[in-house]
Motif scaffolding. Structure first.
Motif, PDB file in Angstrom:
ATOM      1  N   ASP A  45      33.373  44.260  51.007  1.00  0.00           N
ATOM      2  CA  ASP A  45      33.260  45.572  50.363  1.00  0.00           C
ATOM      3  C   ASP A  45      34.581  46.328  50.389  1.00  0.00           C
ATOM      4  O   ASP A  45      34.923  47.027  49.419  1.00  0.00           O
ATOM      5  CB  ASP A  45      32.190  46.416  51.066  1.00  0.00           C
ATOM      6  N   ALA A  46      35.329  46.220  51.483  1.00  0.00           N
ATOM      7  CA  ALA A  46      36.615  46.928  51.582  1.00  0.00           C
ATOM      8  C   ALA A  46      37.598  46.388  50.553  1.00  0.00           C
ATOM      9  O   ALA A  46      38.387  47.147  49.962  1.00  0.00           O
ATOM     10  CB  ALA A  46      37.183  46.790  52.989  1.00  0.00           C
ATOM     11  N   SER A  47      37.542  45.083  50.303  1.00  0.00           N
ATOM     12  CA  SER A  47      38.435  44.474  49.318  1.00  0.00           C
ATOM     13  C   SER A  47      38.077  44.936  47.902  1.00  0.00           C
ATOM     14  O   SER A  47      38.957  45.237  47.093  1.00  0.00           O
ATOM     15  CB  SER A  47      38.336  42.949  49.432  1.00  0.00           C
ATOM     16  N   ILE A  48      36.785  45.021  47.609  1.00  0.00           N
ATOM     17  CA  ILE A  48      36.353  45.521  46.299  1.00  0.00           C
ATOM     18  C   ILE A  48      36.793  46.970  46.126  1.00  0.00           C
ATOM     19  O   ILE A  48      37.293  47.374  45.076  1.00  0.00           O
ATOM     20  CB  ILE A  48      34.822  45.406  46.131  1.00  0.00           C
ATOM     21  N   ALA A  49      36.636  47.763  47.177  1.00  0.00           N
ATOM     22  CA  ALA A  49      37.036  49.174  47.110  1.00  0.00           C
ATOM     23  C   ALA A  49      38.550  49.307  46.879  1.00  0.00           C
ATOM     24  O   ALA A  49      38.999  50.171  46.111  1.00  0.00           O
ATOM     25  CB  ALA A  49      36.623  49.894  48.387  1.00  0.00           C
ATOM     26  N   ALA A  50      39.326  48.455  47.530  1.00  0.00           N
ATOM     27  CA  ALA A  50      40.786  48.506  47.355  1.00  0.00           C
ATOM     28  C   ALA A  50      41.173  48.142  45.926  1.00  0.00           C
ATOM     29  O   ALA A  50      42.051  48.782  45.323  1.00  0.00           O
ATOM     30  CB  ALA A  50      41.452  47.544  48.345  1.00  0.00           C
TER      31      ALA A  50
ATOM     32  N   SER B 200      39.304  48.535  43.303  1.00  0.00           N
ATOM     33  CA  SER B 200      38.874  49.652  42.472  1.00  0.00           C
ATOM     34  C   SER B 200      39.901  50.778  42.498  1.00  0.00           C
ATOM     35  O   SER B 200      40.216  51.392  41.463  1.00  0.00           O
ATOM     36  CB  SER B 200      37.511  50.144  42.964  1.00  0.00           C
ATOM     37  N   ARG B 201      40.459  51.037  43.671  1.00  0.00           N
ATOM     38  CA  ARG B 201      41.488  52.091  43.777  1.00  0.00           C
ATOM     39  C   ARG B 201      42.740  51.692  42.993  1.00  0.00           C
ATOM     40  O   ARG B 201      43.328  52.514  42.284  1.00  0.00           O
ATOM     41  CB  ARG B 201      41.851  52.333  45.245  1.00  0.00           C
TER      42      ARG B 201
ATOM     43  N   GLU C  64      42.238  52.273  39.275  1.00  0.00           N
ATOM     44  CA  GLU C  64      41.730  53.590  38.853  1.00  0.00           C
ATOM     45  C   GLU C  64      42.418  54.032  37.566  1.00  0.00           C
ATOM     46  O   GLU C  64      43.652  54.013  37.459  1.00  0.00           O
ATOM     47  CB  GLU C  64      41.960  54.619  39.947  1.00  0.00           C
TER      48      GLU C  64
ATOM     49  N   ALA D  14      31.558  48.617  40.984  1.00  0.00           N
ATOM     50  CA  ALA D  14      32.821  49.290  41.303  1.00  0.00           C
ATOM     51  C   ALA D  14      33.722  49.438  40.078  1.00  0.00           C
ATOM     52  O   ALA D  14      34.514  50.387  39.995  1.00  0.00           O
ATOM     53  CB  ALA D  14      33.557  48.504  42.393  1.00  0.00           C
TER      54      ALA D  14
ATOM     55  N   SER E 178      23.612  49.219  48.536  1.00  0.00           N
ATOM     56  CA  SER E 178      24.628  48.656  49.408  1.00  0.00           C
ATOM     57  C   SER E 178      24.420  47.153  49.544  1.00  0.00           C
ATOM     58  O   SER E 178      23.322  46.632  49.277  1.00  0.00           O
ATOM     59  CB  SER E 178      24.554  49.289  50.798  1.00  0.00           C
TER      60      SER E 178
END
Lengths: 226, 188
Positions: free
Chosen positions: A58-63, A65-66, A69, A115, B70
């Motif tokens: 999840d952290a990799s997907i969030a990164a 996505s950032r 942006e 994401a 989630s």
């Protein structure tokens, strides 16, 4: 006409790598992901904009996505997938083994697309895609086996049907692609040449629209039966 | 007749257990709450032949948007609706084979690909559909053991007696197809 832009998640080898080559050759701007720098570097050298992504993190997907942006994407293909151990009999399949396959093949593509939805909304074609398989077809199954892989792809089909209905008002086309039996490490390099499969799938990507949302379409243009 | 009903936390499982008990069967009820130790459940059942194993889960997952979900929630839905029935059936295959028994999974029509309702669309539908795929595998692979596999899509108001009658009528199909509570054919 504005150039079309696609993101291929899982592009370091096999079908993903060939997607990058053919979409670039067709004039698309290609964003591509690999799990590590050794996979990302050749993608950059080929002309893609490359990122690192572990689709099951999840952290990799969030990164990712950032990093993306504000970047419009006309299409996303969640290509990363695993087969799991296809030889295991049911009694030998542990929770962790099946979960690993489900997590990568079913859950992760959903979360990645969630994401990147803002990026698709900025794009024109709005295509949300992932990779299914003939193994997802319950009606075509007359021989059993490959339990975790089958379950993961059938679940993906069902989830993408739900996604198609949810995102239809947003104008996003949600389609799964079936590559066919292709020579990659997942098939012990048996099957058709990857170039043939991707030519077919690229033709599908170029022609689909909202009316096709919810379908599972093969490289040959034919639907995978449920 | 020895019957095991797994998932008696829900109304359907409870009603089926009661039905088979009234019919004179020896019935064992098994709870399948999250975190159940399936190996322990199988060990407690021992090596006794099982004529009928019914797996039922009445959970109605909420209608969520994808953005609200989630990874942990999706994984939990997989464990409950896909892995738990698959694993328990695998552990009890020898017991079923000893009796040339019947393995039944009760599911919902909303898990079929053509269903348009939004209920449980991410937390139920995909993982019941995955279980459908696995049950098809079982129906093929366990035919040599003379284990019959049945997959029934029911709604929660269906009478236990009707479900039991349909189970009895549907044991000869290899590979199995998805049926409703009256035995009518449903598209995957």
């Amino acid at each position: 006409m504005a150039q079309k832009t696609i993101l291929i998640a899982g592009a370091s080898r096999g079908i993903g790598r060939e997607f990058v080559r053919q979409f670039l050759a067709s004039g698309w701007t290609v964003h591509a992901t690999a799990r590590d720098e050794s996979g990302a570097r050749p993608l950059r050298e080929a002309g893609a904009i490359a990122y690192r992504l572990d689709i099951a993190d999840d952290a990799s997907i969030a990164a990712l996505s950032r990093e993306l942006e504000g970047v419009p994407l006309d299409a996303v293909i969640a290509n990363a997938g695993i087969s799991g151990d296809l030889t295991l009999k049911p009694e030998a399949i542990s929770r962790d083994e099946m979960l690993k396959v489900i997590d990568t093949n079913t859950i992760s593509p959903l979360l990645l697309l969630a994401a990147l939805k803002p990026n698709l909304m900025l794009g024109t074609r709005k295509l949300a895609m992932a990779m299914s398989s003939l193994m997802s077809s319950i009606s075509s199954n007359d021989w059993g086996t490959q339990h975790s892989y089958r379950a993961s792809k059938t679940a993906l089909n069902a989830a993408w049907r739900s996604l198609a209905e949810e995102w239809r008002p947003d104008g996003i086309t949600c389609v799964l692609l079936r590559p066919g039996f292709v020579k990659t490490d997942m098939t012990n390099f048996q099957g058709m040449d990857v170039e043939v499969s991707v030519v077919g799938m690229l033709k599908v990507v170029e022609t689909i629209g909202l009316a096709d949302s919810g379908r599972v379409i093969g490289y040959d243009g034919l639907d995978v039966p449920w | 007749m020895r019957v095991v009903v797994a998932g008696t936390e829900g109304a359907t499982g409870r009603q089926l257990a009661d039905h088979y008990r009234r019919e004179g069967a020896s019935v064992t009820e098994v709870g399948l709450r999250s975190g159940s130790n399936l190996g322990l459940i199988a060990a407690e059942l021992g090596s006794q032949p099982i004529d009928l194993l019914v797996l039922s889960d009445n959970i109605e997952a909420p209608d969520c948007r994808l953005a609200d979900l989630s990874r942990a929630e999706l994984q939990a839905a997989f464990e409950r609706l896909t892995f738990a029935p698959f694993r328990l059936a695998a552990l009890l295959r020898p017991n079923l084979a000893a009796a040339e028994g019947t393995l039944v999974l009760l599911t919902r029509e909303s898990a079929a690909m053509g269903f348009r309702d939004t209920r449980g669309r991410y937390l139920e539908r995909p993982f019941r559909a995955a279980a459908h795929a696995l049950w098809r595998c079982y129906s093929i692979e366990w035919a040599p053991y003379a284990i019959s596999c049945v997959l029934l899509a029911i709604d929660d108001e269906r009478e236990a007696a009707e479900i039991a009658a349909t189970i009895k009528a549907r044991t000869a199909e290899v590979p199995l197809t998805l049926r409703d509570a009256r035995g009518g054919w449903l598209s995957w």
